[in-house]
Design a protein around this motif. Structure first.
Motif, mmCIF file in Angstrom:
data_model
loop_
_atom_site.group_PDB
_atom_site.id
_atom_site.type_symbol
_atom_site.label_atom_id
_atom_site.label_comp_id
_atom_site.label_asym_id
_atom_site.label_seq_id
_atom_site.Cartn_x
_atom_site.Cartn_y
_atom_site.Cartn_z
ATOM 1 N N GLY A 1 1.022 -1.247 -0.074
ATOM 2 C CA GLY A 1 0.021 0.034 -0.174
ATOM 3 C C GLY A 1 0.646 1.242 -0.066
ATOM 4 O O GLY A 1 0.366 2.405 -0.461
ATOM 5 N N ASP A 2 2.060 1.004 0.470
ATOM 6 C CA ASP A 2 2.951 2.464 0.605
ATOM 7 C C ASP A 2 3.131 2.716 -0.798
ATOM 8 O O ASP A 2 3.426 4.183 -0.902
ATOM 9 C CB ASP A 2 4.247 2.080 1.666
ATOM 10 C CG ASP A 2 3.831 2.304 2.960
ATOM 11 O OD1 ASP A 2 2.830 2.435 3.455
ATOM 12 O OD2 ASP A 2 5.005 1.825 3.616
ATOM 13 N N PHE A 3 3.518 1.918 -1.822
ATOM 14 C CA PHE A 3 3.698 2.336 -3.200
ATOM 15 C C PHE A 3 2.353 3.028 -3.703
ATOM 16 O O PHE A 3 2.590 4.135 -4.515
ATOM 17 C CB PHE A 3 3.833 1.144 -4.138
ATOM 18 C CG PHE A 3 5.497 0.575 -3.549
ATOM 19 C CD1 PHE A 3 6.562 1.291 -3.935
ATOM 20 C CD2 PHE A 3 5.352 -0.674 -3.316
ATOM 21 C CE1 PHE A 3 7.815 1.052 -3.715
ATOM 22 C CE2 PHE A 3 7.000 -1.193 -2.841
ATOM 23 C CZ PHE A 3 7.916 -0.352 -3.140
ATOM 24 N N ILE A 4 1.222 2.687 -3.408
ATOM 25 C CA ILE A 4 0.166 3.531 -3.867
ATOM 26 C C ILE A 4 0.007 4.657 -3.239
ATOM 27 O O ILE A 4 -0.385 5.760 -3.687
ATOM 28 C CB ILE A 4 -1.067 2.641 -3.726
ATOM 29 C CG1 ILE A 4 -1.234 1.010 -4.353
ATOM 30 C CG2 ILE A 4 -2.407 3.339 -4.045
ATOM 31 C CD1 ILE A 4 -1.027 1.452 -5.893
ATOM 32 N N ARG A 5 -0.208 4.698 -1.804
ATOM 33 C CA ARG A 5 -0.204 5.914 -1.315
ATOM 34 C C ARG A 5 0.747 7.112 -1.519
ATOM 35 O O ARG A 5 0.561 8.227 -1.252
ATOM 36 C CB ARG A 5 -0.588 5.786 0.248
ATOM 37 C CG ARG A 5 -1.962 4.925 0.786
ATOM 38 C CD ARG A 5 -2.209 4.885 2.075
ATOM 39 N NE ARG A 5 -1.114 3.873 2.652
ATOM 40 C CZ ARG A 5 -1.101 2.568 2.694
ATOM 41 N NH1 ARG A 5 -2.341 1.994 2.194
ATOM 42 N NH2 ARG A 5 -0.178 1.729 3.467
ATOM 43 N N ASN A 6 2.053 6.552 -1.601
ATOM 44 C CA ASN A 6 3.162 7.212 -1.594
ATOM 45 C C ASN A 6 3.229 8.629 -0.798
ATOM 46 O O ASN A 6 3.583 9.754 -1.561
ATOM 47 C CB ASN A 6 3.405 7.592 -3.347
ATOM 48 C CG ASN A 6 4.654 8.179 -3.423
ATOM 49 O OD1 ASN A 6 5.576 7.784 -2.923
ATOM 50 N ND2 ASN A 6 4.678 8.836 -4.637
ATOM 51 N N GLU A 7 2.885 8.610 0.338
ATOM 52 C CA GLU A 7 2.903 9.694 1.201
ATOM 53 C C GLU A 7 4.380 10.381 1.407
ATOM 54 O O GLU A 7 4.411 11.449 1.498
ATOM 55 C CB GLU A 7 2.313 9.335 2.699
ATOM 56 C CG GLU A 7 0.917 9.038 2.665
ATOM 57 C CD GLU A 7 0.324 8.447 3.839
ATOM 58 O OE1 GLU A 7 1.310 7.886 4.707
ATOM 59 O OE2 GLU A 7 -0.735 8.612 3.950
ATOM 60 N N ASN A 8 5.156 9.394 1.540
ATOM 61 C CA ASN A 8 6.665 9.870 1.426
ATOM 62 C C ASN A 8 7.248 8.791 1.003
ATOM 63 O O ASN A 8 6.915 7.587 0.422
ATOM 64 C CB ASN A 8 7.059 10.291 2.828
ATOM 65 C CG ASN A 8 6.542 9.218 4.053
ATOM 66 O OD1 ASN A 8 7.132 7.775 3.724
ATOM 67 N ND2 ASN A 8 6.178 9.337 5.112
ATOM 68 N N GLU A 9 8.731 8.929 0.793
ATOM 69 C CA GLU A 9 9.591 7.605 0.332
ATOM 70 C C GLU A 9 9.862 6.805 1.283
ATOM 71 O O GLU A 9 10.655 5.964 0.885
ATOM 72 C CB GLU A 9 10.908 8.471 -0.278
ATOM 73 C CG GLU A 9 10.264 9.351 -1.323
ATOM 74 C CD GLU A 9 11.670 9.869 -2.230
ATOM 75 O OE1 GLU A 9 12.700 9.383 -2.144
ATOM 76 O OE2 GLU A 9 11.408 10.968 -3.283
ATOM 77 N N THR A 10 9.233 6.442 2.483
ATOM 78 C CA THR A 10 9.694 5.567 3.458
ATOM 79 C C THR A 10 8.665 4.346 3.171
ATOM 80 O O THR A 10 7.324 4.745 2.923
ATOM 81 C CB THR A 10 9.324 6.165 5.034
ATOM 82 O OG1 THR A 10 10.097 7.246 5.173
ATOM 83 C CG2 THR A 10 9.595 5.157 5.866
ATOM 84 N N LEU A 11 9.018 3.241 3.337
ATOM 85 C CA LEU A 11 8.242 1.969 3.104
ATOM 86 C C LEU A 11 8.350 1.237 4.484
ATOM 87 O O LEU A 11 9.370 1.253 5.337
ATOM 88 C CB LEU A 11 8.621 0.937 1.962
ATOM 89 C CG LEU A 11 9.125 1.619 0.859
ATOM 90 C CD1 LEU A 11 9.810 0.630 -0.247
ATOM 91 C CD2 LEU A 11 7.567 1.952 0.045
ATOM 92 N N ASP A 12 7.150 0.856 4.767
ATOM 93 C CA ASP A 12 7.096 0.367 6.327
ATOM 94 C C ASP A 12 6.292 -1.136 6.145
ATOM 95 O O ASP A 12 5.384 -1.001 5.713
ATOM 96 C CB ASP A 12 6.217 1.188 7.110
ATOM 97 C CG ASP A 12 6.417 0.809 8.750
ATOM 98 O OD1 ASP A 12 6.670 -0.263 8.888
ATOM 99 O OD2 ASP A 12 6.153 1.589 9.336
#
Length: 106
Positions: free
Chosen positions: A22-33
Motif C-alpha cells: 500500500g505504501d507504493f500506492i499511497r506514496n505519502e513519503n518515500e519511506t516503506l514500512d
C-alpha cells in the motif's frame, strides 16, 4: 492486489495482476514500512482502518484514473521496473503475507 480485467464475448477475466504494498500506492513519503498502515501510530483501530482504506482508494484513483488496460502499468513507475518489483516490493509484501502464517504456527 491491482488487477486488470479483459472482456471476451461478455465473459470477464483477470488478464493482468500485481501485488503491491500500500505504501507504493499511497506514496505519502518515500519511506516503506512493513507494518500495515492502520496499525501505525496510536489512532483508534477502527478509525485507522477506515482512514487507511479511504487514503488508499483516493491515491489509487489518482494514479490509475487516466490509464487503460494497455497502459495501467505506466501509472506507477514501480510497475515498469521489474528489478524494483522483485527486490523491494515482493520482498516486503512476502513479509506481510507470511506474518499471519508465522503467528498461527507459533
Amino acid at each position: 492486489m491491482v488487477t486488470a480485467w479483459s472482456e471476451d464475448e461478455g465473459i470477464y477475466k483477470i488478464a493482468d495482476a500485481e501485488l503491491l504494498m500500500g505504501d507504493f500506492i499511497r506514496n505519502e513519503n518515500e519511506t516503506l514500512d512493513v507494518i500495515p498502515f492502520w496499525l501505525r501510530g496510536e489512532m483508534h483501530r477502527p478509525e485507522a482502518i477506515g482512514r487507511s482504506v479511504a487514503l488508499s482508494l483516493l491515491a489509487f484513483e489518482k494514479i490509475f484514473n487516466e490509464t487503460t488496460f494497455d497502459t495501467w502499468r505506466n501509472g506507477l513507475p514501480l510497475l515498469t521496473d521489474q528489478d524494483g518489483l522483485n527486490k523491494i516490493n515482493y520482498s516486503l509484501a512476502a513479509l506481510r503475507l507470511n506474518e499471519p502464517l508465522v503467528n498461527v504456527i507459533f
